[in-house]
Design an enzyme around this catalytic site. Sequence first.
Site, short mmCIF file in Angstrom:
data_model
loop_
_atom_site.label_atom_id
_atom_site.label_comp_id
_atom_site.label_asym_id
_atom_site.label_seq_id
_atom_site.Cartn_x
_atom_site.Cartn_y
_atom_site.Cartn_z
N SER A 113 3.23 11.38 33.61
CA SER A 113 3.53 12.01 34.90
C SER A 113 3.08 13.46 34.98
CB SER A 113 5.02 11.87 35.19
OG SER A 113 5.27 12.29 36.49
N HIS A 114 4.04 14.36 35.19
CA HIS A 114 3.74 15.78 35.41
C HIS A 114 3.59 16.53 34.09
CE1 HIS A 114 7.92 14.98 34.87
NE2 HIS A 114 8.08 16.21 34.43
N ASP A 277 1.14 15.43 41.55
CA ASP A 277 1.24 15.58 40.09
C ASP A 277 0.24 14.70 39.33
OD1 ASP A 277 2.45 13.14 40.63
OD2 ASP A 277 3.78 13.32 38.91
N ASP A 279 0.26 11.70 37.96
CA ASP A 279 0.05 10.31 38.34
C ASP A 279 0.24 10.05 39.83
OD1 ASP A 279 2.77 10.87 38.03
OD2 ASP A 279 3.27 8.79 37.57
N ASP A 281 2.72 10.56 42.02
CA ASP A 281 3.94 10.13 42.70
C ASP A 281 4.79 11.30 43.19
OD1 ASP A 281 4.80 10.87 40.19
OD2 ASP A 281 5.76 8.96 39.70
N ARG A 282 4.50 12.52 42.72
CA ARG A 282 5.28 13.68 43.19
C ARG A 282 4.52 14.43 44.27
NH1 ARG A 282 8.58 16.63 38.44
NH2 ARG A 282 9.37 14.75 37.44
N LYS A 376 7.97 6.48 43.96
CA LYS A 376 7.79 7.61 44.84
C LYS A 376 6.29 7.80 45.06
CE LYS A 376 8.52 10.97 41.12
NZ LYS A 376 9.19 10.42 39.94
C1 G16 Z 1 10.78 10.96 36.59
C2 G16 Z 1 11.69 10.02 37.33
C3 G16 Z 1 12.41 10.78 38.42
C4 G16 Z 1 13.16 11.95 37.82
C5 G16 Z 1 12.20 12.83 37.06
C6 G16 Z 1 12.90 13.94 36.30
O1 G16 Z 1 9.75 11.41 37.42
O2 G16 Z 1 10.99 8.97 37.92
O3 G16 Z 1 13.30 9.90 39.02
O4 G16 Z 1 13.78 12.69 38.83
O5 G16 Z 1 11.51 12.06 36.11
O6 G16 Z 1 13.68 13.38 35.32
P1 G16 Z 1 14.42 14.25 34.24
O7 G16 Z 1 15.27 15.22 35.00
O8 G16 Z 1 15.21 13.29 33.43
O9 G16 Z 1 13.36 15.00 33.45
P2 G16 Z 1 8.25 11.41 36.96
O10 G16 Z 1 7.48 11.98 38.11
O11 G16 Z 1 8.23 12.28 35.73
O12 G16 Z 1 7.93 9.99 36.64
#
Ligand code: G16
Length: 543
Positions: A113-114, A277, A279, A281-282, A376
């Site tokens: 992801s990010h 981000d 991938d 989704d953000r 998302k």
């Molecule tokens: C993931 C989850 C999100 C979550 C985020 C942060 O996002 O899909 O639902 O809000 O991580 O999670 P944490 O606070 O546990 O670090 P992504 O975009 O990283 O896949």
Amino acid sequence: MPAVTHETQPIEGQKPGTSGLRKKTPVFTHRHYLQNFVQSIFDAIGGAAGKTFVLGGDGRFFNDKAAQVILKMAAANGAARVIVGCDALLSTPAASHLIRLNKADGGIILSASHNPGGPQADFGVKYNIANGGPAPEAVTEAIHARTQQITEYRISDTDGIDLGSTGEQTLDDMVVEVVDPVADYAALMEGLFDFDAIREMIAGGFTMRFDAMNAVTGPYATEILENRLGLPAGTVMHGSPKPDFGGMHPDPNPHWARGLMDEMMGAEAPDFGAASDGDGDRNMILGRGIYVSPSDSLAVLAANAHLAPGYKAGLKGVARSMPTSTAVDRVAEALGIEAYETPTGWKFFGNLLDAGKATICGEESFGTGSDHVREKDGLWAVLLWLNILAVRGQSVAEILADHWRRFGRNYYSRHDFEALDTKAAEQMMHELHADLPTLMGTEIEGMRIASADDFAYTDPVDGSVSRAQGVRIRFEDGARIVLRLSGTGTSGATLRLYLERYEPDPAKHGLDPQEALAPVIRAAHALAAIRHQIGRDQPNVIT
Ligand code: G16
């Protein structure tokens, strides 16, 4: 056929977190690591034989090699077909869409992801189920359990497949269908939004900047924003996915998308700015001279979604993660629809979306989406904003001010304390937890505590219970403090401190959020003894 069975043994720590298994790249590239996890996925879902999967990732370092390993393992495990994005690229929402469109049995998404990418940075693998959404906890727990018992994995002993052009090939007995990663997703977006109205706004001089952060959204944004909607070439910046994201930290927030922030706050700012981000989704949303917090963005989108063709029938309900501000709850109340509060993690929205209980979901962590997929979706949020701007003919700042006048303003901020000593962070949460029963009714910073608990969630669809999802402390005036440890980091612990205060008076809507939240911030530090516990009182990221 040349399927080979390799002996292996369990590897510690293959436990999926908030969103899949995320580790440092050298961990993932270590002998058997990826193979063990992928075999555990196949075993935990009752085998891959005869099944169809979608495969793709955000293009980070090791994406291409991991995709080849997974294709060969899918073939050796008897999968019938794998639909894979060209060059093994797929944004997370596009992968979700392809699973649904093709009625696939599931999908494997390669992304952290990010988190940054590169040989020494982060890598990740996530399994999505047939509804297109992240595997729910029961499935991730079964995968983890399997990783602790695994003794062998199967992999085809063939050369890899050329993923450079679209079309069908075979790998042993399995069909590999290489698809354009953008086409189906772009068509889905055209069906949801009024592209003509957006084109007209652009023709009228509307300007925009989109920062793809050298990550997977680049090709999607270029096709949709520039080729289909007619924004000039160059609207999309950092538009070519790179294995190390060109050194960027592809997290679309004011801290990591500094260049875009500066441009949007400057004298020559375009009308609208957005970023996505690693991938895809953000999303982060900006207007000229104004930053829209993700919680506010969710509330504005919910209040105005009916202006887009795909949502003109109205919303069935909305859902937000627990730490997300309650701004969207006020919209739901006005619309007469249900607002659900779920734990952090998009996987918790899946059942609500499938059951038709929620249409739009969102999180403070820069995630918003709807029932069009089960993830998302960064570009979806950008396009819904564009559709709303086109119909309302107002600026982002005007729309936000209007929204606050009508619903009041939920001042909101998240403070992250990263790379903490894990034991110290856990000890802090432990002690805070022990204090919770004594807090109700006490006063701090002139505010009385109305309730203090550790969030537990009972899924209204399947009745499953998820405990220990974060400490929440609510005050009588509606202010709120939430603390939890992140489930997506790859080194040490990250404390997330979420702060919220409600202000109904429009005369007081122009404050800086940090200023407006100052008493709440002080209360949080005192209640959790943050400095004493973790040795720091300054966050390193504020969103
Ligand atoms: C993931 C989850 C999100 C979550 C985020 C942060 O996002 O899909 O639902 O809000 O991580 O999670 P944490 O606070 O546990 O670090 P992504 O975009 O990283 O896949």
